[in-house]
Design a protein around this motif. Structure first.
Motif, PDB file in Angstrom:
ATOM      1  N   SER A  35       0.857  -1.228  -0.177  1.00 13.15           N
ATOM      2  CA  SER A  35      -0.108  -0.030  -0.131  1.00 13.15           C
ATOM      3  C   SER A  35       0.730   1.206  -0.048  1.00 13.15           C
ATOM      4  O   SER A  35       0.371   2.498  -0.581  1.00 13.15           O
ATOM      5  N   GLU A  36       2.023   1.097   0.504  1.00 12.30           N
ATOM      6  CA  GLU A  36       3.122   2.395   0.897  1.00 12.30           C
ATOM      7  C   GLU A  36       3.484   2.477  -0.586  1.00 12.30           C
ATOM      8  O   GLU A  36       3.695   3.727  -1.131  1.00 12.30           O
ATOM      9  N   ILE A  37       3.799   1.653  -1.497  1.00 14.35           N
ATOM     10  CA  ILE A  37       4.333   1.609  -2.959  1.00 14.35           C
ATOM     11  C   ILE A  37       3.255   1.937  -3.647  1.00 14.35           C
ATOM     12  O   ILE A  37       3.682   2.976  -4.624  1.00 14.35           O
ATOM     13  N   ASP A  38       2.059   1.660  -3.391  1.00 19.43           N
ATOM     14  CA  ASP A  38       1.084   2.422  -4.337  1.00 19.43           C
ATOM     15  C   ASP A  38       0.942   4.044  -4.299  1.00 19.43           C
ATOM     16  O   ASP A  38       0.372   4.485  -5.090  1.00 19.43           O
ATOM     17  N   ARG A  39       1.242   4.378  -3.117  1.00 19.37           N
ATOM     18  CA  ARG A  39       1.237   6.024  -2.916  1.00 19.37           C
ATOM     19  C   ARG A  39       2.758   6.498  -2.918  1.00 19.37           C
ATOM     20  O   ARG A  39       2.701   7.479  -1.882  1.00 19.37           O
ATOM     21  N   TRP A  40       3.699   5.969  -3.502  1.00 21.60           N
ATOM     22  CA  TRP A  40       4.943   6.381  -3.260  1.00 21.60           C
ATOM     23  C   TRP A  40       5.358   7.797  -3.419  1.00 21.60           C
ATOM     24  O   TRP A  40       5.806   8.545  -2.800  1.00 21.60           O
ATOM     25  N   ASP A  41       4.870   8.456  -4.584  1.00 23.01           N
ATOM     26  CA  ASP A  41       4.866   9.700  -4.771  1.00 23.01           C
ATOM     27  C   ASP A  41       4.430  10.473  -3.725  1.00 23.01           C
ATOM     28  O   ASP A  41       5.112  11.752  -3.218  1.00 23.01           O
ATOM     29  N   GLU A  42       3.166  10.365  -3.040  1.00 22.79           N
ATOM     30  CA  GLU A  42       2.681  10.780  -1.999  1.00 22.79           C
ATOM     31  C   GLU A  42       3.676  11.001  -0.876  1.00 22.79           C
ATOM     32  O   GLU A  42       3.894  12.202  -0.131  1.00 22.79           O
ATOM     33  N   LEU A  43       4.047   9.781  -0.540  1.00 25.48           N
ATOM     34  CA  LEU A  43       5.071   9.764   0.758  1.00 25.48           C
ATOM     35  C   LEU A  43       6.416  10.452   0.338  1.00 25.48           C
ATOM     36  O   LEU A  43       7.021  11.033   1.051  1.00 25.48           O
ATOM     37  N   ILE A  44       6.937  10.474  -0.843  1.00 24.72           N
ATOM     38  CA  ILE A  44       8.323  11.289  -1.150  1.00 24.72           C
ATOM     39  C   ILE A  44       8.184  12.526  -1.054  1.00 24.72           C
ATOM     40  O   ILE A  44       8.809  13.317  -0.456  1.00 24.72           O
ATOM     41  N   VAL A  45       6.876  13.182  -1.610  1.00 23.66           N
ATOM     42  CA  VAL A  45       6.629  14.791  -1.367  1.00 23.66           C
ATOM     43  C   VAL A  45       6.467  15.227  -0.170  1.00 23.66           C
ATOM     44  O   VAL A  45       6.881  16.366   0.306  1.00 23.66           O
ATOM     45  N   PRO A  48      10.976  15.471   4.560  1.00 24.60           N
ATOM     46  CA  PRO A  48      11.219  16.811   5.105  1.00 24.60           C
ATOM     47  C   PRO A  48      12.039  17.465   4.039  1.00 24.60           C
ATOM     48  O   PRO A  48      11.936  18.963   3.955  1.00 24.60           O
ATOM     49  N   ASP A  49      12.690  17.087   2.875  1.00 21.51           N
ATOM     50  CA  ASP A  49      13.262  17.775   1.780  1.00 21.51           C
ATOM     51  C   ASP A  49      12.318  17.944   0.529  1.00 21.51           C
ATOM     52  O   ASP A  49      12.858  18.344  -0.495  1.00 21.51           O
ATOM     53  N   GLU A  50      11.220  17.562   0.725  1.00 17.24           N
ATOM     54  CA  GLU A  50      10.272  17.428  -0.208  1.00 17.24           C
ATOM     55  C   GLU A  50      10.285  16.597  -1.624  1.00 17.24           C
ATOM     56  O   GLU A  50       9.756  16.836  -2.443  1.00 17.24           O
ATOM     57  N   GLY A  51      11.519  15.853  -1.669  1.00 14.84           N
ATOM     58  CA  GLY A  51      11.547  15.157  -2.632  1.00 14.84           C
ATOM     59  C   GLY A  51      12.382  15.292  -3.945  1.00 14.84           C
ATOM     60  O   GLY A  51      12.040  16.791  -4.026  1.00 14.84           O
ATOM     61  N   THR A  52      12.370  14.860  -4.732  1.00 12.81           N
ATOM     62  CA  THR A  52      12.884  15.098  -6.253  1.00 12.81           C
ATOM     63  C   THR A  52      12.028  14.226  -7.235  1.00 12.81           C
ATOM     64  O   THR A  52      11.819  12.838  -6.810  1.00 12.81           O
ATOM     65  N   VAL A  53      12.220  14.390  -8.573  1.00 12.12           N
ATOM     66  CA  VAL A  53      11.788  13.601  -9.589  1.00 12.12           C
ATOM     67  C   VAL A  53      12.343  12.229  -9.393  1.00 12.12           C
ATOM     68  O   VAL A  53      11.620  11.219  -9.680  1.00 12.12           O
ATOM     69  N   TYR A  54      13.724  12.378  -9.217  1.00 19.18           N
ATOM     70  CA  TYR A  54      14.521  10.923  -9.363  1.00 19.18           C
ATOM     71  C   TYR A  54      14.075   9.933  -8.295  1.00 19.18           C
ATOM     72  O   TYR A  54      14.216   8.698  -8.186  1.00 19.18           O
ATOM     73  N   ARG A  55      13.284  10.454  -7.212  1.00 18.89           N
ATOM     74  CA  ARG A  55      12.927   9.619  -6.058  1.00 18.89           C
ATOM     75  C   ARG A  55      11.486   8.882  -6.548  1.00 18.89           C
ATOM     76  O   ARG A  55      10.724   8.407  -5.643  1.00 18.89           O
ATOM     77  N   GLY A  56      10.733   9.424  -7.543  1.00 18.13           N
ATOM     78  CA  GLY A  56       9.283   9.213  -7.709  1.00 18.13           C
ATOM     79  C   GLY A  56       9.260   8.007  -8.495  1.00 18.13           C
ATOM     80  O   GLY A  56      10.214   7.331  -9.174  1.00 18.13           O
ATOM     81  N   ARG A  57       7.949   7.389  -8.433  1.00 17.10           N
ATOM     82  CA  ARG A  57       7.622   6.435  -9.191  1.00 17.10           C
ATOM     83  C   ARG A  57       7.910   6.168 -10.767  1.00 17.10           C
ATOM     84  O   ARG A  57       8.527   5.173 -11.285  1.00 17.10           O
ATOM     85  N   PRO A  70      14.529  -1.735  -8.365  1.00 18.14           N
ATOM     86  CA  PRO A  70      14.256  -0.873  -7.176  1.00 18.14           C
ATOM     87  C   PRO A  70      13.933  -1.789  -5.787  1.00 18.14           C
ATOM     88  O   PRO A  70      13.966  -2.733  -5.483  1.00 18.14           O
ATOM     89  N   VAL A  71      14.371  -1.022  -4.713  1.00 20.59           N
ATOM     90  CA  VAL A  71      14.252  -1.188  -3.425  1.00 20.59           C
ATOM     91  C   VAL A  71      13.498  -0.178  -2.737  1.00 20.59           C
ATOM     92  O   VAL A  71      13.958   0.699  -2.531  1.00 20.59           O
ATOM     93  N   TYR A  72      12.288  -0.332  -2.203  1.00 19.51           N
ATOM     94  CA  TYR A  72      11.485   0.418  -1.598  1.00 19.51           C
ATOM     95  C   TYR A  72      11.756   0.266  -0.023  1.00 19.51           C
ATOM     96  O   TYR A  72      11.319  -0.451   0.412  1.00 19.51           O
ATOM     97  N   LEU A  73      12.345   1.407   0.632  1.00 25.65           N
ATOM     98  CA  LEU A  73      12.785   1.403   1.903  1.00 25.65           C
ATOM     99  C   LEU A  73      11.684   2.490   2.575  1.00 25.65           C
ATOM    100  O   LEU A  73      11.421   3.499   1.991  1.00 25.65           O
ATOM    101  N   ILE A  74      11.541   2.081   4.048  1.00 20.19           N
ATOM    102  CA  ILE A  74      10.991   3.333   4.962  1.00 20.19           C
ATOM    103  C   ILE A  74      11.960   3.396   5.862  1.00 20.19           C
ATOM    104  O   ILE A  74      12.354   2.537   6.755  1.00 20.19           O
ATOM    105  N   VAL A  75      12.681   4.451   5.834  1.00 18.08           N
ATOM    106  CA  VAL A  75      13.854   4.639   7.046  1.00 18.08           C
ATOM    107  C   VAL A  75      13.378   5.831   7.831  1.00 18.08           C
ATOM    108  O   VAL A  75      13.128   6.839   7.553  1.00 18.08           O
TER     109      VAL A  75
END
Length: 397
Positions: A35-45, A48-57, A70-75
């Motif tokens: 479920s987290e992977i399904d909303r990955w872009d939402e989580l990236i945005v 704290p640093d607002e993410g980047t295109v390179y980290r998006g789905r 790919p390796v999807y991590l929650i750190v």
């Protein structure tokens, strides 16, 4: 073309708790859930640093098309995009686009936690972290003191970020005078910038200019991969292909992608002055490249962006070096903003000490060969050493 992550790297629920974070609580590391992977872009945005295109789905899917895993991590509660890279005879690397830490202390603890987690999952020899922290000599020294060594990664360590906030006139007024004059000159020259669909034909037009611009000086994906990348970003509704024409001929183009409120200059190319010579741009006095950038920024503002990342330039220390292989690129991009953003760069922490050392030193040898002026003259490749590639000289560890 949505990628299906390898289950062993993306869906297991195992959690590892390591050293305490800078704020005092233990840092947890686990694989993301489905479920987290399904909303990955939402989580990236929400990072704290607002993410980047390179980290998006969309970019993850694009990397999969080029063979990455790919390796999807929650750190520490934050989504972290990573890729596993197999290295013959030496195991594998985990390359992290992140984690989204706010200071170097948190980076050290997060890197240590991920390395401990990786030690229990496959034959991982080393973990590489590339955050959005800004360059700082004291921080670099601290990383080395804690066993993190400087390494190359897939991202540039310096860039120009254009402020798109305020009115259109506010944005224009922050440009250097030469950029404003060039935009007006392009208009008088009759340059027309079109926002076009990422069809196979339009992607081919841009790719051929990108290939001519590269000329072997830097590596680019295949036409098929590039087309798939552009079309994947377009399908999300957050990617746009631009082609600029002068006297009816396409002379320069670019593809731009968005994540959150930041637009990224993802790929671009222009015609060459002489066929087969990548070093001389063929745009002449048309100033078409400036018109292209101005239209890109207008489009990005329409999409709600407040920043435009021009993605790659010489560093602050080398921007004035006329011998730098990207000197012209730097001069062009800094016409839109004086400020160069220098990142702390990628750093590697060992999971398996000997294999990590081997990977790093094999890579240093390969890059030194690839950037050798003598060998490149023999191979007739117009490549000069890049003084910003400082990891080539860090061999103490």
């Amino acid at each position: 073309m949505t990628a299906i992550p390898r289950p062993s790297l993306a869906r297991r629920e195992h959690t590892h708790t390591a050293a305490a974070s800078h704020s005092g609580h233990p840092i947890s590391v686990r694989f993301a859930t489905s479920s987290e992977i399904d909303r990955w872009d939402e989580l990236i945005v929400r990072s704290p640093d607002e993410g980047t295109v390179y980290r998006g789905r969309a970019n993850i899917d694009s990397m999969v098309l080029q063979g990455a895993t790919p390796v999807y991590l929650i750190v520490d509660g934050h989504a972290v995009t990573a890729f596993e890279v197999a290295v013959p005879l030496a195991g594998a690397l985990w390359v992290l686009f992140g984690p989204p830490v706010l200071d170097v202390h948190e980076l050290i603890r997060s890197a240590q936690a991920v390395a401990q987690f990786a030690a229990h999952h496959g034959r991982v020899s080393a973990v590489r972290v590339r955050t959005q922290l800004k360059a700082n000599p004291d921080d670099a020294d601290m990383l080395r003191a804690h066993g993190l060594v400087r390494v190359p990664t897939w991202l540039d360590d310096s860039t120009v970020i254009v402020d798109l906030s305020g009115t259109q006139q506010d944005v224009l007024s922050r440009f250097k005078k030469r950029a404003r004059k060039s935009i007006r000159r392009a208009e008088r020259e009759g340059v027309i910038v079109d926002r076009v669909a990422a069809t196979d034909d339009n992607c081919r037009v841009l790719y051929e200019m990108l290939d001519a611009t590269s000329g072997g000086r830097f590596k680019i994906p295949t036409l098929a991969s590039t087309t798939a990348v552009f079309q994947r970003h377009e399908a999300t509704g957050h990617g746009q292909l631009f082609l600029a024409r002068h006297h009816g001929e396409v002379v320069v183009g670019a593809f731009v992608a968005i994540l959150g409120t930041t637009a990224l200059y993802l790929g671009a190319g222009s015609i060459r002055k002489h066929p087969g010579d990548p070093t001389l741009c063929g745009l002449g006095e048309s100033r078409a490249a400036y018109a292209l950038q101005w239209d890109i920024m207008s489009w990005a503002r329409e999409q709600g962006c407040i920043r435009y990342d021009l993605d790659g330039t010489p560093s602050t220390a080398t921007i004035g070096d006329a011998e730098h292989p990207r000197h012209g690129v730097g001069q062009f991009k800094t016409a839109f903003s004086d400020e160069i953003t220098d990142y702390l760069g990628a750093h590697q922490i060992a999971v398996h000490t000997r294999r990590a050392w081997l990977i790093r030193h094999l890579e240093i040898c390969a890059q030194r060969i690839d950037s050798s002026p003598t060998l490149n003259r023999l191979r007739r490749r117009p490549i000069r050493p890049n003084p910003d590639h400082v990891w080539l000289h860090r061999t103490r560890r």
